[in-house]
Motif scaffolding. Structure first.
Motif, short mmCIF file in Angstrom:
data_model
loop_
_atom_site.label_atom_id
_atom_site.label_comp_id
_atom_site.label_asym_id
_atom_site.label_seq_id
_atom_site.Cartn_x
_atom_site.Cartn_y
_atom_site.Cartn_z
N LEU A 38 0.74 -1.34 -0.07
CA LEU A 38 0.00 0.15 -0.10
C LEU A 38 0.79 1.37 0.13
O LEU A 38 0.33 2.32 -0.25
CB LEU A 38 -1.13 0.13 1.24
CG LEU A 38 -2.14 -0.92 0.81
CD1 LEU A 38 -3.17 -0.95 2.30
CD2 LEU A 38 -3.21 -0.22 -0.08
N GLN A 39 2.07 1.08 0.35
CA GLN A 39 2.89 2.40 0.30
C GLN A 39 3.36 2.49 -1.34
O GLN A 39 3.93 1.86 -1.84
CB GLN A 39 4.21 2.11 1.14
CG GLN A 39 5.51 3.05 1.11
CD GLN A 39 5.18 4.30 1.66
OE1 GLN A 39 4.94 4.22 2.71
NE2 GLN A 39 5.44 5.23 1.11
N PHE A 50 -4.44 2.26 -3.27
CA PHE A 50 -5.78 2.21 -2.70
C PHE A 50 -6.74 1.71 -3.70
O PHE A 50 -7.31 0.71 -3.27
CB PHE A 50 -5.99 3.53 -2.06
CG PHE A 50 -7.42 3.45 -1.29
CD1 PHE A 50 -7.53 3.19 -0.11
CD2 PHE A 50 -8.55 3.94 -1.91
CE1 PHE A 50 -8.64 3.04 0.63
CE2 PHE A 50 -9.68 3.73 -1.15
CZ PHE A 50 -9.59 3.50 0.01
N LEU A 51 -7.22 2.38 -4.73
CA LEU A 51 -8.18 2.06 -5.85
C LEU A 51 -8.01 0.73 -6.27
O LEU A 51 -9.12 -0.13 -6.09
CB LEU A 51 -8.27 3.07 -6.87
CG LEU A 51 -8.84 4.51 -6.46
CD1 LEU A 51 -8.93 5.58 -7.64
CD2 LEU A 51 -10.37 4.24 -5.91
N ALA A 123 -1.37 5.60 6.64
CA ALA A 123 -1.87 4.90 8.03
C ALA A 123 -3.22 4.63 7.75
O ALA A 123 -3.70 3.45 8.25
CB ALA A 123 -1.44 5.93 9.14
N ALA A 124 -4.24 5.40 7.57
CA ALA A 124 -5.60 5.20 7.31
C ALA A 124 -5.78 3.92 6.09
O ALA A 124 -6.46 3.28 6.68
CB ALA A 124 -6.32 6.55 6.74
N SER A 125 -5.01 4.20 5.40
CA SER A 125 -5.43 3.02 4.09
C SER A 125 -4.88 1.88 4.76
O SER A 125 -5.86 0.87 4.60
CB SER A 125 -4.39 3.38 3.08
OG SER A 125 -4.74 2.49 2.10
N SER A 161 -0.37 -2.37 -12.64
CA SER A 161 -1.23 -1.44 -13.10
C SER A 161 -1.72 -0.39 -12.26
O SER A 161 -2.02 0.74 -12.44
CB SER A 161 -2.66 -2.07 -13.53
OG SER A 161 -3.33 -2.38 -12.14
N ALA A 162 -1.15 -0.72 -10.87
CA ALA A 162 -1.24 0.31 -9.85
C ALA A 162 -0.23 1.58 -10.18
O ALA A 162 -0.68 2.48 -9.49
CB ALA A 162 -0.88 -0.17 -8.49
#
Length: 167
Positions: A38-39, A50-51, A123-125, A161-162
């Protein structure tokens, strides 16, 4: 004696990981691999990780728990993480949240994450995913959850793809 390791604001002891006050099973690659992934790369917005994650999770889980089940689980995660990140928690009047198209909701949430300081958004993610993981672990079990995450993680082009998503 169990091995103890500190990993991204967490402590790993044997099969259990304590992360931001939550306990997660750590068999196999998940959830640590996804929490680390996620980083975003330097200079990339958080939404690029995220998406794709949340859209892929929805695509894998909706056939199992239904669209409304996935939306309810996601809304519950937002509500739970509202303790640390009040801007994540939907207002009580947001009953329409469950009826909103998930893609639309994910984009709105990604924009909200981008508006936060980078470390706070990350952090929220991570907290949102950890909460989602924990709830699913209880609801569907370790084996099915590992299968779902494996399908997401190994989906052709998912991680690559991210880095190419438009912001």
């Amino acid at each position: 004696m169990p091995t103890i390791a500190i990993l991204m604001n967490s402590i790993v002891m044997g099969r259990l990981q304590f992360w931001m006050g939550w306990i997660m099973a750590t068999d196999g690659e998940y959830p640590n691999k996804i929490l680390a992934w996620l980083q975003p790369a330097t200079g990339q917005p958080l939404s690029r990780r995220f998406l794709p994650l949340w859209l892929a999770l929805r695509s894998e889980l909706a056939p199992i728990v239904g669209d409304s089940g996935f939306s309810a689980l996601f809304a519950r995660c937002l509500s739970i993480r509202g303790d640390l990140f009040p801007w994540l928690s939907p207002p009580p009047a947001a009953a329409g949240l469950l009826k909103m198209d998930f893609g639309e909701l994910a984009v709105k949430l990604a924009i909200t994450l981008e508006e936060q300081a980078p470390d706070v958004g990350l952090a929220a993610s991570r907290a949102l995913f950890a909460t989602f993981y924990d709830l699913l672990l209880v609801l569907v079990g370790e084996r099915l959850l590992a299968g779902v995450l494996d399908a997401v993680w190994k989906r052709p082009g998912f991680r690559e793809s991210a880095g190419r998503l438009a912001t």
